[in-house]
Design a protein around this motif. Structure first.
Motif, PDB file in Angstrom:
ATOM      1  N   GLU A  21      77.140 -13.220  27.843  1.00 20.91           N
ATOM      2  CA  GLU A  21      76.941 -14.358  26.939  1.00 20.91           C
ATOM      3  C   GLU A  21      76.934 -15.671  27.719  1.00 20.91           C
ATOM      4  O   GLU A  21      76.114 -16.552  27.450  1.00 20.91           O
ATOM      5  N   ILE A  22      77.826 -15.795  28.675  1.00 23.93           N
ATOM      6  CA  ILE A  22      77.902 -17.012  29.493  1.00 23.93           C
ATOM      7  C   ILE A  22      76.630 -17.164  30.318  1.00 23.93           C
ATOM      8  O   ILE A  22      76.023 -18.239  30.353  1.00 23.93           O
ATOM      9  N   ASP A  23      76.201 -16.078  30.965  1.00 19.46           N
ATOM     10  CA  ASP A  23      74.982 -16.132  31.774  1.00 19.46           C
ATOM     11  C   ASP A  23      73.753 -16.450  30.923  1.00 19.46           C
ATOM     12  O   ASP A  23      72.887 -17.216  31.338  1.00 19.46           O
ATOM     13  N   ALA A  24      73.690 -15.878  29.732  1.00 24.75           N
ATOM     14  CA  ALA A  24      72.560 -16.162  28.840  1.00 24.75           C
ATOM     15  C   ALA A  24      72.521 -17.645  28.482  1.00 24.75           C
ATOM     16  O   ALA A  24      71.450 -18.254  28.451  1.00 24.75           O
ATOM     17  N   TYR A  25      73.688 -18.218  28.235  1.00 26.37           N
ATOM     18  CA  TYR A  25      73.764 -19.646  27.906  1.00 26.37           C
ATOM     19  C   TYR A  25      73.346 -20.497  29.101  1.00 26.37           C
ATOM     20  O   TYR A  25      72.536 -21.409  28.975  1.00 26.37           O
ATOM     21  N   ILE A  26      73.859 -20.176  30.261  1.00 21.60           N
ATOM     22  CA  ILE A  26      73.560 -20.937  31.478  1.00 21.60           C
ATOM     23  C   ILE A  26      72.075 -20.867  31.832  1.00 21.60           C
ATOM     24  O   ILE A  26      71.499 -21.839  32.308  1.00 21.60           O
ATOM     25  N   ASN A  27      71.447 -19.724  31.593  1.00 23.66           N
ATOM     26  CA  ASN A  27      70.054 -19.518  31.988  1.00 23.66           C
ATOM     27  C   ASN A  27      69.039 -19.843  30.905  1.00 23.66           C
ATOM     28  O   ASN A  27      67.840 -19.686  31.115  1.00 23.66           O
ATOM     29  N   ASP A  28      69.481 -20.331  29.771  1.00 24.76           N
ATOM     30  CA  ASP A  28      68.589 -20.661  28.649  1.00 24.76           C
ATOM     31  C   ASP A  28      67.871 -21.980  28.948  1.00 24.76           C
ATOM     32  O   ASP A  28      68.468 -23.056  28.904  1.00 24.76           O
ATOM     33  N   GLU A  29      66.586 -21.896  29.244  1.00 28.39           N
ATOM     34  CA  GLU A  29      65.806 -23.082  29.626  1.00 28.39           C
ATOM     35  C   GLU A  29      65.733 -24.118  28.506  1.00 28.39           C
ATOM     36  O   GLU A  29      65.811 -25.323  28.767  1.00 28.39           O
ATOM     37  N   ALA A  30      65.600 -23.675  27.283  1.00 29.78           N
ATOM     38  CA  ALA A  30      65.543 -24.616  26.157  1.00 29.78           C
ATOM     39  C   ALA A  30      66.873 -25.360  26.027  1.00 29.78           C
ATOM     40  O   ALA A  30      66.894 -26.568  25.758  1.00 29.78           O
ATOM     41  N   GLU A  31      67.970 -24.658  26.237  1.00 25.43           N
ATOM     42  CA  GLU A  31      69.284 -25.294  26.162  1.00 25.43           C
ATOM     43  C   GLU A  31      69.468 -26.281  27.313  1.00 25.43           C
ATOM     44  O   GLU A  31      70.035 -27.361  27.125  1.00 25.43           O
ATOM     45  N   LYS A  32      68.998 -25.925  28.508  1.00 25.97           N
ATOM     46  CA  LYS A  32      69.055 -26.854  29.644  1.00 25.97           C
ATOM     47  C   LYS A  32      68.325 -28.149  29.302  1.00 25.97           C
ATOM     48  O   LYS A  32      68.837 -29.241  29.552  1.00 25.97           O
ATOM     49  N   ASP A  33      67.128 -28.008  28.748  1.00 30.52           N
ATOM     50  CA  ASP A  33      66.339 -29.187  28.370  1.00 30.52           C
ATOM     51  C   ASP A  33      67.081 -30.018  27.325  1.00 30.52           C
ATOM     52  O   ASP A  33      67.096 -31.249  27.390  1.00 30.52           O
TER      53      ASP A  33
END
Length: 134
Positions: free
Chosen positions: A80-92
């Motif tokens: 779950e943490i990795d998915a959050y960290i790697n979510d490009e839309a969330e980064k943007d």
């Protein structure tokens, strides 16, 4: 009915530790994690745009590691943490929030000195952003 709801809540609290209840919330909605990442982004942006201020890289990496540890303590899995960290839309989305907060603090995107002014003010006030800068 209220008593039944209270008993059900007490039973859930006994069966599931608090961290697991929090884990039902999307990690992006956990303020202490989300805001911590935004603070790191703000510090990075200031250090990138202002030549006289630099990021405290070790401190920043340690802080990010502590956020990861906190997410684990709240019951989130590594996946779950990795998915959050790697979510490009969330980064943007987080970058946009960080930049908007910098503007609210006085940054004018085309003016390097405004990043320096805000950065020095954050350092002087010993905010989380300022704590990540020198």
């Amino acid at each position: 009915m209220k008593r039944l709801a209270l008993l059900a809540a007490m039973a859930l609290a006994t069966v599931f530790p608090a961290g697991h209840l929090v884990a039902q919330t999307a990690l992006k909605n956990v303020a202490e994690i989300r805001d911590g990442i935004i603070y790191v982004g703000m510090a990075y942006e200031i250090s990138d745009k202002c030549d006289s201020i630099s990021a405290r890289l070790f401190r920043g990496l340690t802080y990010l590691h502590s956020l990861r540890s906190r997410a684990r303590a709240l019951g989130y899995s590594e996946a779950e943490i990795d998915a959050y960290i790697n979510d490009e839309a969330e980064k943007d989305r987080l970058e946009a929030i960080a930049r908007a907060q910098l503007v609210r603090l006085g940054v004018v995107p085309e003016q390097e000195e405004s990043y320096c002014t805000v950065g020095r003010a954050q350092i002087a006030a010993n905010t989380r952003v300022g704590w990540l800068l020198r």
